[in-house]
Write a protein that holds these residues in place. Structure first.
Motif, short mmCIF file in Angstrom:
data_model
loop_
_atom_site.label_atom_id
_atom_site.label_comp_id
_atom_site.label_asym_id
_atom_site.label_seq_id
_atom_site.Cartn_x
_atom_site.Cartn_y
_atom_site.Cartn_z
N THR A 1 0.83 -1.21 0.00
CA THR A 1 0.00 0.00 0.00
C THR A 1 0.86 1.25 0.00
OG1 THR A 1 -1.80 -1.12 1.19
CG2 THR A 1 -1.78 1.29 1.25
N VAL A 2 1.88 1.28 0.85
CA VAL A 2 2.76 2.44 0.93
C VAL A 2 3.50 2.65 -0.39
CG1 VAL A 2 4.86 3.36 2.00
CG2 VAL A 2 3.05 2.39 3.42
N ILE A 3 4.03 1.58 -0.97
CA ILE A 3 4.75 1.68 -2.24
C ILE A 3 3.82 2.19 -3.34
CG2 ILE A 3 5.86 0.34 -4.08
CD1 ILE A 3 7.67 0.86 -1.71
N SER A 4 2.59 1.67 -3.36
CA SER A 4 1.63 2.08 -4.38
C SER A 4 1.26 3.56 -4.23
CB SER A 4 0.36 1.22 -4.29
OG SER A 4 -0.61 1.66 -5.21
N LEU A 5 0.99 3.98 -3.00
CA LEU A 5 0.60 5.37 -2.77
C LEU A 5 1.75 6.32 -3.06
CD1 LEU A 5 -1.46 5.00 0.54
CD2 LEU A 5 -2.35 5.42 -1.76
N TYR A 6 2.98 5.89 -2.76
CA TYR A 6 4.14 6.77 -2.94
C TYR A 6 4.54 6.87 -4.40
CZ TYR A 6 8.68 8.96 -2.09
OH TYR A 6 9.74 9.82 -2.10
N TYR A 7 4.65 5.73 -5.09
CA TYR A 7 5.18 5.73 -6.46
C TYR A 7 4.10 5.89 -7.52
CZ TYR A 7 9.76 4.46 -4.69
OH TYR A 7 10.96 4.49 -4.03
N HIS A 8 2.93 5.31 -7.30
CA HIS A 8 1.89 5.36 -8.33
C HIS A 8 0.94 6.54 -8.13
CE1 HIS A 8 3.11 1.60 -10.16
NE2 HIS A 8 3.20 1.07 -8.96
N GLU A 9 0.51 6.73 -6.87
CA GLU A 9 -0.39 7.85 -6.60
C GLU A 9 0.38 9.14 -6.36
OE1 GLU A 9 -3.55 7.49 -6.94
OE2 GLU A 9 -3.40 5.31 -7.25
N LEU B 1 1.77 10.34 -3.68
CA LEU B 1 1.41 11.05 -2.46
C LEU B 1 2.64 11.30 -1.60
CD1 LEU B 1 -1.89 9.25 -1.34
CD2 LEU B 1 -1.61 11.22 -2.85
N LYS B 2 2.58 12.32 -0.79
CA LYS B 2 3.66 12.62 0.13
C LYS B 2 3.53 11.72 1.37
CE LYS B 2 3.88 17.45 -1.34
NZ LYS B 2 3.73 18.87 -0.93
N LEU B 3 4.62 11.60 2.11
CA LEU B 3 4.61 10.74 3.30
C LEU B 3 3.53 11.19 4.28
CD1 LEU B 3 8.45 10.30 3.94
CD2 LEU B 3 6.88 8.72 2.78
N LYS B 4 3.37 12.50 4.43
CA LYS B 4 2.37 13.02 5.35
C LYS B 4 0.97 12.60 4.93
CE LYS B 4 0.77 17.35 7.42
NZ LYS B 4 0.98 18.84 7.46
N GLU B 5 0.71 12.61 3.62
CA GLU B 5 -0.61 12.22 3.12
C GLU B 5 -0.84 10.72 3.30
OE1 GLU B 5 -1.10 15.46 -0.51
OE2 GLU B 5 0.13 13.68 -0.83
N ILE B 6 0.21 9.92 3.08
CA ILE B 6 0.09 8.48 3.28
C ILE B 6 -0.18 8.18 4.75
CG2 ILE B 6 1.30 6.27 3.13
CD1 ILE B 6 2.90 7.44 0.78
N ALA B 7 0.48 8.90 5.63
CA ALA B 7 0.28 8.71 7.07
C ALA B 7 -1.17 8.97 7.45
CB ALA B 7 1.22 9.64 7.85
N GLN B 8 -1.77 9.99 6.86
CA GLN B 8 -3.17 10.31 7.15
C GLN B 8 -4.09 9.20 6.67
OE1 GLN B 8 -3.56 14.13 5.22
NE2 GLN B 8 -2.76 15.26 6.98
N ILE B 9 -3.81 8.66 5.49
CA ILE B 9 -4.65 7.58 4.93
C ILE B 9 -4.57 6.33 5.80
CG2 ILE B 9 -4.86 5.96 3.00
CD1 ILE B 9 -4.04 8.25 1.15
#
Length: 261
Positions: free
Chosen positions: A214-222, A224-232
């Protein structure tokens, strides 16, 4: 046709016309026009990589380094080879930025050793177990508590990320010589190698646990910034760093043999 589409097509035609003129004349003024047209690409890449270098280099310095690489890309680009300029330039710019960050020597020796120990231990366990080790197994093999391993992964996050970006970039730029080496013609073999790289990346991602994927997908594909991933994920930003670092180490271990070919 919408007005925005018409404007985009007109702009594309203008850029194409400048490329044609530049190919014939090699006029430095036209080259500069092309560089200005694609300068946003450089800033986008620099901003995307900012999490790696924000405490060690200034954005303006990184962008300047990227612009130098962009100028070089314009001078070496050959439209007849069928490679999109954005692809050609992006890889050159990213590689140049990686080299610049590396040259700052901002990683303390202690963290370099910790990162190396993490990678080598993970690779050894992968070989012995025939699978990716769990977090607790990796911690035990390194004689660390799980909590200490988490702190190490957080501390080495930027270094692990840069190291991963670097080896993948080097592999991409070496493929068939069609991106980094202007002396070799584009070839079916080069395209096949690129497909193989992305297949290897997909296989490495498949071996991660659900949260790491999930983190890899959100970071590389979506993107998103780390802060945004943390919120999700409803976790702290430091926890995202730990998860991302663990995923990168596992992916490098999975792809180690392929990347070193």
């Amino acid at each position: 046709m919408t007005s925005s589409t018409a404007v985009a097509e007109k702009e594309s035609a203008v850029v194409e016309g400048i490329w044609e003129q530049y190919a014939k004349t090699r006029d430095p003024h036209l080259r500069n026009d092309i560089v200005m047209t694609y300068s946003g690409l450089v800033k986008g890449i620099a901003l995307r990589m900012r999490g790696i270098y924000k405490n060690y280099a200034q954005l303006d310095d990184v962008v300047n380094q990227g612009i130098i690489a962009l100028i070089d890309a314009v001078e070496k680009y050959d439209p007849a080879r069928g490679i999109k300029f954005e692809t050609f330039a992006s890889i050159k710019v990213k590689g140049s930025i990686i080299d610049f960050i590396r040259s700052q020597d901002w990683i303390p020796r202690r963290l370099r050793k910790l990162s190396g120990d993490l990678e080598s231990t993970n690779a050894r366990l992968c070989s012995e177990m025939g699978r990716t080790p769990t977090h607790s197994e990796l911690a035990e093999a390194m004689n660390l508590s799980v909590e200490r391993l988490d702190r190490v992964m957080e501390q080495t996050y930027n270094f692990n990320l840069l190291s991963y970006e670097e080896v993948v970039w080097q592999k991409l730029s070496a493929m068939g010589g069609d991106i980094a080496d202007d002396s070799t013609e584009d070839s079916p073999e080069g395209k096949l190698m690129e497909t193989e790289l992305y297949d290897q990346l997909a296989m490495a991602v498949d071996k991660l646990n659900e949260r790491e994927r999930t983190v890899i997908s959100l970071y590389y594909h979506e993107r998103l910034k780390l802060k945004e991933i943390a919120q999700i994920l409803s976790v702290s930003e430091s926890r995202v760093c730990q998860i991302h670092s663990a995923a990168i180490i596992k992916m490098k271990g999975t792809m180690k043999q392929y990347l070193e070919m």
